[in-house]
Design a protein around this motif. Structure first.
Motif, PDB file in Angstrom:
ATOM      1  N   LEU A   1       0.857  -1.183   0.000  1.00  0.00           N
ATOM      2  CA  LEU A   1       0.000   0.000   0.000  1.00  0.00           C
ATOM      3  C   LEU A   1       0.892   1.231   0.000  1.00  0.00           C
ATOM      4  CD1 LEU A   1      -2.636  -1.197   2.603  1.00  0.00           C
ATOM      5  CD2 LEU A   1      -2.982  -0.983   0.135  1.00  0.00           C
ATOM      6  N   ILE A   2       0.659   2.127  -0.943  1.00  0.00           N
ATOM      7  CA  ILE A   2       1.508   3.307  -1.118  1.00  0.00           C
ATOM      8  C   ILE A   2       0.611   4.538  -1.180  1.00  0.00           C
ATOM      9  CG2 ILE A   2       3.204   4.435  -2.624  1.00  0.00           C
ATOM     10  CD1 ILE A   2       2.836   0.994  -3.563  1.00  0.00           C
ATOM     11  N   THR A   3       1.034   5.609  -0.532  1.00  0.00           N
ATOM     12  CA  THR A   3       0.311   6.879  -0.597  1.00  0.00           C
ATOM     13  C   THR A   3       1.270   7.973  -1.036  1.00  0.00           C
ATOM     14  OG1 THR A   3      -1.111   6.185   1.227  1.00  0.00           O
ATOM     15  CG2 THR A   3      -1.093   8.526   0.692  1.00  0.00           C
ATOM     16  N   THR A   4       0.803   8.823  -1.943  1.00  0.00           N
ATOM     17  CA  THR A   4       1.639   9.914  -2.422  1.00  0.00           C
ATOM     18  C   THR A   4       0.802  11.172  -2.577  1.00  0.00           C
ATOM     19  OG1 THR A   4       3.189  10.593  -4.176  1.00  0.00           O
ATOM     20  CG2 THR A   4       1.265   9.345  -4.859  1.00  0.00           C
ATOM     21  N   PRO A   5       1.390  12.347  -2.313  1.00  0.00           N
ATOM     22  CA  PRO A   5       0.662  13.595  -2.574  1.00  0.00           C
ATOM     23  C   PRO A   5       0.319  13.725  -4.049  1.00  0.00           C
ATOM     24  CG  PRO A   5       2.600  13.996  -1.210  1.00  0.00           C
ATOM     25  CD  PRO A   5       2.710  12.586  -1.696  1.00  0.00           C
ATOM     26  N   TRP A   6      -0.713  14.494  -4.334  1.00  0.00           N
ATOM     27  CA  TRP A   6      -1.241  14.645  -5.698  1.00  0.00           C
ATOM     28  C   TRP A   6      -1.602  16.117  -5.862  1.00  0.00           C
ATOM     29  CZ3 TRP A   6      -1.764  12.914 -10.394  1.00  0.00           C
ATOM     30  CH2 TRP A   6      -2.946  12.988 -11.137  1.00  0.00           C
ATOM     31  N   GLU A   7      -0.835  16.810  -6.692  1.00  0.00           N
ATOM     32  CA  GLU A   7      -0.958  18.252  -6.810  1.00  0.00           C
ATOM     33  C   GLU A   7      -1.208  18.681  -8.248  1.00  0.00           C
ATOM     34  OE1 GLU A   7       2.607  19.894  -5.150  1.00  0.00           O
ATOM     35  OE2 GLU A   7       2.329  18.924  -3.205  1.00  0.00           O
ATOM     36  N   LYS A   8      -1.624  19.915  -8.416  1.00  0.00           N
ATOM     37  CA  LYS A   8      -1.913  20.450  -9.746  1.00  0.00           C
ATOM     38  C   LYS A   8      -0.712  20.256 -10.677  1.00  0.00           C
ATOM     39  CE  LYS A   8      -3.750  24.551 -12.097  1.00  0.00           C
ATOM     40  NZ  LYS A   8      -2.770  24.586 -13.187  1.00  0.00           N
ATOM     41  N   ASP A   9      -0.992  19.765 -11.881  1.00  0.00           N
ATOM     42  CA  ASP A   9      -0.030  19.507 -12.959  1.00  0.00           C
ATOM     43  C   ASP A   9       0.785  18.225 -12.760  1.00  0.00           C
ATOM     44  OD1 ASP A   9      -0.821  21.739 -14.434  1.00  0.00           O
ATOM     45  OD2 ASP A   9       0.570  23.044 -13.359  1.00  0.00           O
ATOM     46  N   ASP A  10       0.610  17.504 -11.658  1.00  0.00           N
ATOM     47  CA  ASP A  10       1.234  16.189 -11.519  1.00  0.00           C
ATOM     48  C   ASP A  10       0.626  15.235 -12.549  1.00  0.00           C
ATOM     49  OD1 ASP A  10       2.739  17.079  -9.400  1.00  0.00           O
ATOM     50  OD2 ASP A  10       1.596  16.017  -7.859  1.00  0.00           O
ATOM     51  N   ILE A  11       1.432  14.282 -13.013  1.00  0.00           N
ATOM     52  CA  ILE A  11       0.951  13.241 -13.922  1.00  0.00           C
ATOM     53  C   ILE A  11       1.223  11.878 -13.290  1.00  0.00           C
ATOM     54  CG2 ILE A  11       1.178  12.151 -16.192  1.00  0.00           C
ATOM     55  CD1 ILE A  11       2.037  14.831 -17.324  1.00  0.00           C
ATOM     56  N   LEU A  12       0.169  11.075 -13.171  1.00  0.00           N
ATOM     57  CA  LEU A  12       0.274   9.713 -12.655  1.00  0.00           C
ATOM     58  C   LEU A  12       0.238   8.743 -13.827  1.00  0.00           C
ATOM     59  CD1 LEU A  12       0.186   7.743 -10.159  1.00  0.00           C
ATOM     60  CD2 LEU A  12      -2.309   7.787 -10.418  1.00  0.00           C
ATOM     61  N   LEU A  13       1.182   7.802 -13.843  1.00  0.00           N
ATOM     62  CA  LEU A  13       1.233   6.738 -14.855  1.00  0.00           C
ATOM     63  C   LEU A  13       1.118   5.389 -14.170  1.00  0.00           C
ATOM     64  CD1 LEU A  13       1.929   5.408 -17.645  1.00  0.00           C
ATOM     65  CD2 LEU A  13       4.347   5.723 -17.046  1.00  0.00           C
ATOM     66  N   LEU A  14       0.137   4.597 -14.581  1.00  0.00           N
ATOM     67  CA  LEU A  14       0.047   3.186 -14.204  1.00  0.00           C
ATOM     68  C   LEU A  14       0.311   2.375 -15.469  1.00  0.00           C
ATOM     69  CD1 LEU A  14      -3.290   3.126 -12.117  1.00  0.00           C
ATOM     70  CD2 LEU A  14      -0.993   3.779 -11.355  1.00  0.00           C
ATOM     71  N   CYS A  15       1.136   1.331 -15.372  1.00  0.00           N
ATOM     72  CA  CYS A  15       1.477   0.603 -16.609  1.00  0.00           C
ATOM     73  C   CYS A  15       1.893  -0.834 -16.315  1.00  0.00           C
ATOM     74  CB  CYS A  15       2.597   1.311 -17.363  1.00  0.00           C
ATOM     75  SG  CYS A  15       4.157   1.450 -16.461  1.00  0.00           S
ATOM     76  N   SER A  16       1.758  -1.669 -17.332  1.00  0.00           N
ATOM     77  CA  SER A  16       2.277  -3.037 -17.277  1.00  0.00           C
ATOM     78  C   SER A  16       3.742  -3.031 -17.682  1.00  0.00           C
ATOM     79  CB  SER A  16       1.463  -3.954 -18.195  1.00  0.00           C
ATOM     80  OG  SER A  16       1.617  -3.567 -19.550  1.00  0.00           O
ATOM     81  N   ASP A  17       4.427  -4.152 -17.434  1.00  0.00           N
ATOM     82  CA  ASP A  17       5.865  -4.189 -17.732  1.00  0.00           C
ATOM     83  C   ASP A  17       6.151  -4.251 -19.232  1.00  0.00           C
ATOM     84  OD1 ASP A  17       5.074  -6.863 -18.102  1.00  0.00           O
ATOM     85  OD2 ASP A  17       6.982  -7.647 -17.384  1.00  0.00           O
ATOM     86  N   GLY A  18       5.106  -4.409 -20.042  1.00  0.00           N
ATOM     87  CA  GLY A  18       5.301  -4.322 -21.478  1.00  0.00           C
ATOM     88  C   GLY A  18       5.749  -2.944 -21.925  1.00  0.00           C
ATOM     89  N   LEU A  19       5.475  -1.932 -21.109  1.00  0.00           N
ATOM     90  CA  LEU A  19       5.998  -0.594 -21.383  1.00  0.00           C
ATOM     91  C   LEU A  19       7.396  -0.435 -20.800  1.00  0.00           C
ATOM     92  CD1 LEU A  19       5.616   2.341 -22.402  1.00  0.00           C
ATOM     93  CD2 LEU A  19       4.708   2.880 -20.125  1.00  0.00           C
ATOM     94  N   THR A  20       7.569  -0.787 -19.536  1.00  0.00           N
ATOM     95  CA  THR A  20       8.827  -0.464 -18.849  1.00  0.00           C
ATOM     96  C   THR A  20       9.998  -1.336 -19.267  1.00  0.00           C
ATOM     97  OG1 THR A  20       8.086  -1.829 -16.974  1.00  0.00           O
ATOM     98  CG2 THR A  20       7.681   0.545 -16.854  1.00  0.00           C
ATOM     99  N   THR A  21       9.738  -2.503 -19.850  1.00  0.00           N
ATOM    100  CA  THR A  21      10.856  -3.305 -20.364  1.00  0.00           C
ATOM    101  C   THR A  21      11.300  -2.849 -21.752  1.00  0.00           C
ATOM    102  OG1 THR A  21       9.312  -4.965 -21.226  1.00  0.00           O
ATOM    103  CG2 THR A  21      10.255  -5.371 -19.042  1.00  0.00           C
ATOM    104  N   MET A  22      10.466  -2.078 -22.417  1.00  0.00           N
ATOM    105  CA  MET A  22      10.773  -1.605 -23.764  1.00  0.00           C
ATOM    106  C   MET A  22      11.222  -0.145 -23.804  1.00  0.00           C
ATOM    107  SD  MET A  22      10.207  -4.088 -26.068  1.00  0.00           S
ATOM    108  CE  MET A  22      11.182  -5.042 -24.925  1.00  0.00           C
ATOM    109  N   VAL A  23      10.752   0.646 -22.829  1.00  0.00           N
ATOM    110  CA  VAL A  23      11.020   2.086 -22.814  1.00  0.00           C
ATOM    111  C   VAL A  23      11.668   2.433 -21.474  1.00  0.00           C
ATOM    112  CG1 VAL A  23      10.023   4.387 -23.082  1.00  0.00           C
ATOM    113  CG2 VAL A  23       8.978   2.440 -24.267  1.00  0.00           C
ATOM    114  N   SER A  24      12.796   3.109 -21.511  1.00  0.00           N
ATOM    115  CA  SER A  24      13.528   3.428 -20.286  1.00  0.00           C
ATOM    116  C   SER A  24      12.800   4.487 -19.472  1.00  0.00           C
ATOM    117  CB  SER A  24      14.934   3.930 -20.626  1.00  0.00           C
ATOM    118  OG  SER A  24      14.880   5.222 -21.215  1.00  0.00           O
ATOM    119  N   GLU A  25      13.125   4.552 -18.178  1.00  0.00           N
ATOM    120  CA  GLU A  25      12.534   5.579 -17.317  1.00  0.00           C
ATOM    121  C   GLU A  25      12.894   6.975 -17.810  1.00  0.00           C
ATOM    122  OE1 GLU A  25      13.182   5.138 -13.164  1.00  0.00           O
ATOM    123  OE2 GLU A  25      12.265   3.154 -13.063  1.00  0.00           O
ATOM    124  N   ARG A  26      14.094   7.141 -18.307  1.00  0.00           N
ATOM    125  CA  ARG A  26      14.494   8.447 -18.832  1.00  0.00           C
ATOM    126  C   ARG A  26      13.596   8.852 -19.987  1.00  0.00           C
ATOM    127  NH1 ARG A  26      17.046   9.897 -23.144  1.00  0.00           N
ATOM    128  NH2 ARG A  26      17.665   7.754 -23.616  1.00  0.00           N
TER     129      ARG A  26
END
Length: 250
Positions: free
Chosen positions: A178-203
């Motif tokens: 369980l994780i909690t994080t602040p959420w403020e104006k102009d923040d962007i939240l990304l939820l994704c499967s590993d099909g994205l993160t194994t193909m595209v770097s965090e940078r």
């Protein structure tokens, strides 16, 4: 709130075992879920779809309170109910034995995001131009890396990099982060499967999310195309949400 979502079979797999869903609870809280199924003979597809269906059925009628604890507890209960029913389904049907799924679920309100996480699907937050990984992979390779047995570079090409050590539906109980994080104006939240993160770097993900002048739809398209251009070796699913200010979740 500005929202975009994509799911794609990729360029190699014969079946899309990912499932994604967005809905509002009775009290108008936005709920977002990404599940990445595993198991042969379409069982992964069943596990991910069932998990999302069960979680929505539990969470949609909830009148969430404004406390982090309340939101966390309801997410925990929802994942627990999904685990119980997916495991039971697998035990009753030979074709589904061994099936399971990752899950990343989020309840979003004006000031915070509360997440429940199992497996190696991920959540990221772009805040003030910086990209932060909110979840920790429940994977064999991540365990090796944490204990100093392999380097980050070795982890990228490890033959068992797809092996997860926690999943919904593979046993009668599941441990949930369980994780909690602040959420403020102009923040962007990304939820994704590993099909994205194994193909595209965090940078690269950070560069796309921080690019000015693009809509969330355009960013979602860019991320998907980057994953496919890199090989599309797995199903690719993502949900993007941008906080637009005081009325964002309503």
């Amino acid at each position: 709130m500005e929202i975009a979502h994509r799911t794609h079979i990729g360029l190699v797999r014969d079946l899309n075992e990912d499932s994604i869903h967005l809905f509002r609870s009775k009290c108008r809280r936005v709920v977002a879920i990404v599940a990445d199924g595993m198991g042969g003979h379409q069982a992964g597809d069943v596990a991910s779809q069932q998990t999302i269906r069960i979680m929505e059925r539990y969470l949609a009628p909830i009148q969430f309170q404004n406390t982090t604890e309340d939101k966390s507890n309801h997410l925990l209960q929802a994942v627990g109910k999904a685990n119980e029913q997916v495991f039971s389904l697998a035990m009753r049907n030979n074709q589904y034995q061994g099936m399971g799924t990752t899950v990343i679920g989020a309840v979003i309100d004006l000031k915070e995001v509360v997440l429940a996480h199992v497996g190696d699907s991920r959540a990221y937050m772009l805040h003030d131009g910086g990209l932060y990984q909110l979840t920790e992979d429940h994977s064999y390779v991540n365990m090796l890396q944490k204990h100093g047995q392999i380097t980050a570079e070795e982890a990228k090409n490890h033959p068992q990099r797809n092996m997860i050590v926690r999943a919904v539906g593979t046993s009668d109980e599941v441990e949930v982060d369980l994780i909690t994080t602040p959420w403020e104006k102009d923040d962007i939240l990304l939820l994704c499967s590993d099909g994205l993160t194994t193909m595209v770097s965090e940078r690269e993900i950070g560069e796309v999310l921080s690019q000015a002048g693009e809509t969330m739809e355009e960013k979602a398209d860019r991320l998907l195309q980057m994953a496919l251009h890199a090989g599309g070796k797995d199903n690719v699913s993502l949900i993007l949400m941008k906080h637009r200010g005081a009325s964002s979740p309503s």
